[in-house]
Motif scaffolding. Structure first.
Motif, short mmCIF file in Angstrom:
data_model
loop_
_atom_site.label_atom_id
_atom_site.label_comp_id
_atom_site.label_asym_id
_atom_site.label_seq_id
_atom_site.Cartn_x
_atom_site.Cartn_y
_atom_site.Cartn_z
N GLU A 46 9.64 -2.30 -48.43
CA GLU A 46 8.37 -1.59 -48.32
C GLU A 46 7.48 -2.30 -47.30
O GLU A 46 7.51 -3.52 -47.19
CB GLU A 46 7.69 -1.59 -49.69
CG GLU A 46 6.44 -0.79 -49.78
CD GLU A 46 5.87 -0.77 -51.19
OE1 GLU A 46 4.70 -0.39 -51.31
OE2 GLU A 46 6.58 -1.13 -52.15
N SER A 48 3.34 -1.95 -45.53
CA SER A 48 2.07 -1.22 -45.46
C SER A 48 1.06 -1.97 -44.61
O SER A 48 1.15 -3.19 -44.45
CB SER A 48 1.50 -0.99 -46.87
OG SER A 48 1.29 -2.22 -47.53
N TYR A 58 -5.73 1.84 -47.42
CA TYR A 58 -4.41 1.85 -46.78
C TYR A 58 -4.41 2.79 -45.59
O TYR A 58 -4.95 3.89 -45.64
CB TYR A 58 -3.33 2.25 -47.79
CG TYR A 58 -2.98 1.12 -48.70
CD1 TYR A 58 -1.95 0.25 -48.38
CD2 TYR A 58 -3.71 0.89 -49.87
CE1 TYR A 58 -1.64 -0.83 -49.20
CE2 TYR A 58 -3.41 -0.18 -50.69
CZ TYR A 58 -2.37 -1.03 -50.35
OH TYR A 58 -2.08 -2.08 -51.16
N GLY A 61 1.95 3.44 -44.60
CA GLY A 61 2.92 2.79 -45.47
C GLY A 61 4.26 3.51 -45.44
O GLY A 61 4.32 4.74 -45.28
N ILE A 62 5.32 2.73 -45.57
CA ILE A 62 6.67 3.27 -45.66
C ILE A 62 7.43 2.54 -46.77
O ILE A 62 7.09 1.42 -47.14
CB ILE A 62 7.45 3.16 -44.33
CG1 ILE A 62 7.54 1.70 -43.86
CG2 ILE A 62 6.84 4.04 -43.26
CD1 ILE A 62 8.44 1.50 -42.65
N VAL A 63 8.47 3.19 -47.28
CA VAL A 63 9.32 2.58 -48.29
C VAL A 63 10.77 2.98 -48.00
O VAL A 63 11.03 4.09 -47.52
CB VAL A 63 8.90 3.02 -49.72
CG1 VAL A 63 9.09 4.50 -49.95
CG2 VAL A 63 9.62 2.22 -50.79
N GLU A 65 14.38 4.30 -48.63
CA GLU A 65 14.86 5.35 -49.53
C GLU A 65 15.92 4.86 -50.49
O GLU A 65 16.01 5.33 -51.61
CB GLU A 65 15.39 6.53 -48.70
CG GLU A 65 14.29 7.22 -47.91
CD GLU A 65 14.81 8.31 -47.00
OE1 GLU A 65 15.91 8.15 -46.41
OE2 GLU A 65 14.11 9.32 -46.87
N ARG A 84 10.91 6.42 -45.78
CA ARG A 84 10.05 7.59 -45.90
C ARG A 84 8.61 7.12 -45.95
O ARG A 84 8.31 6.00 -46.35
CB ARG A 84 10.41 8.44 -47.11
CG ARG A 84 10.14 7.80 -48.43
CD ARG A 84 10.47 8.75 -49.60
NE ARG A 84 10.44 8.04 -50.85
CZ ARG A 84 9.34 7.71 -51.50
NH1 ARG A 84 8.16 8.05 -51.02
NH2 ARG A 84 9.39 7.04 -52.64
N THR A 86 4.87 6.73 -47.22
CA THR A 86 4.13 6.74 -48.48
C THR A 86 2.63 6.92 -48.24
O THR A 86 1.92 7.42 -49.09
CB THR A 86 4.35 5.44 -49.27
OG1 THR A 86 4.01 4.32 -48.45
CG2 THR A 86 5.80 5.32 -49.72
N VAL A 87 2.17 6.48 -47.06
CA VAL A 87 0.77 6.66 -46.65
C VAL A 87 0.80 7.18 -45.23
O VAL A 87 1.36 6.54 -44.34
CB VAL A 87 -0.03 5.34 -46.71
CG1 VAL A 87 -1.46 5.56 -46.22
CG2 VAL A 87 -0.04 4.75 -48.11
N GLU A 88 0.20 8.35 -45.01
CA GLU A 88 0.17 8.95 -43.68
C GLU A 88 -0.56 8.05 -42.69
O GLU A 88 -1.51 7.35 -43.05
CB GLU A 88 -0.48 10.33 -43.73
CG GLU A 88 0.34 11.38 -44.46
CD GLU A 88 1.68 11.66 -43.80
OE1 GLU A 88 1.78 11.63 -42.55
OE2 GLU A 88 2.64 11.91 -44.55
#
Length: 127
Positions: A46, A48, A58, A61-63, A65, A84, A86-88
């Motif tokens: 993850e 961010s 925030y 952010g990405i995580v 898959e 993917r 998680t935060v635009e």
């Protein structure tokens, strides 16, 4: 007795690997887009970027898959294969202090950064 020693040593090894610090830096790309570089191949789970402070807003952010993805560098706003959002994405501005946080299979990393013209500043910037 030997079984207890082996168990204790196994637990200590697991716990020590969880708290390892990942060294990461940021370099300036273009238009206030930092590229985060990890000191070694990191199995990133993850990532961010946020504005530190009481509200901790925030900005991106990405995580991963499926657990984690091995990565050496990461450009702000670019979503590598296997991740993917998680935060635009939100844009970054000159003179504002930001923090990047990385969670990986082999530890965690934290970096404060800011832009000054065409330079990127790093270190303990948030006061």
């Amino acid at each position: 007795m030997l079984g207890r020693v082996v168990y204790f040593m196994s637990v200590m090894m697991i716990l020590s690997s969880c708290s390892r610090y990942i060294d990461m830096t940021a370099s300036y790309y273009r238009n206030h887009v930092p590229v985060f570089i990890f000191s070694d191949r990191t199995c990133l789970e993850e990532f961010s970027v946020y504005a530190p402070g009481p509200d901790k807003r925030y900005l991106w952010g990405i995580v991963a898959e499926d657990g984690c993805v091995i990565i050496e560098k990461l450009e702000y706003g670019y979503v590598p294969d296997g991740f993917r959002v998680t935060v635009e994405l939100n844009s970054l501005r000159d003179g504002v202090v930001y923090a990047a946080m990385a969670y990986a299979r082999n530890g965690r990393g934290y970096l404060e950064f800011s832009f000054s013209g065409h330079e990127i500043l790093q270190g303990d910037l948030y006061k």
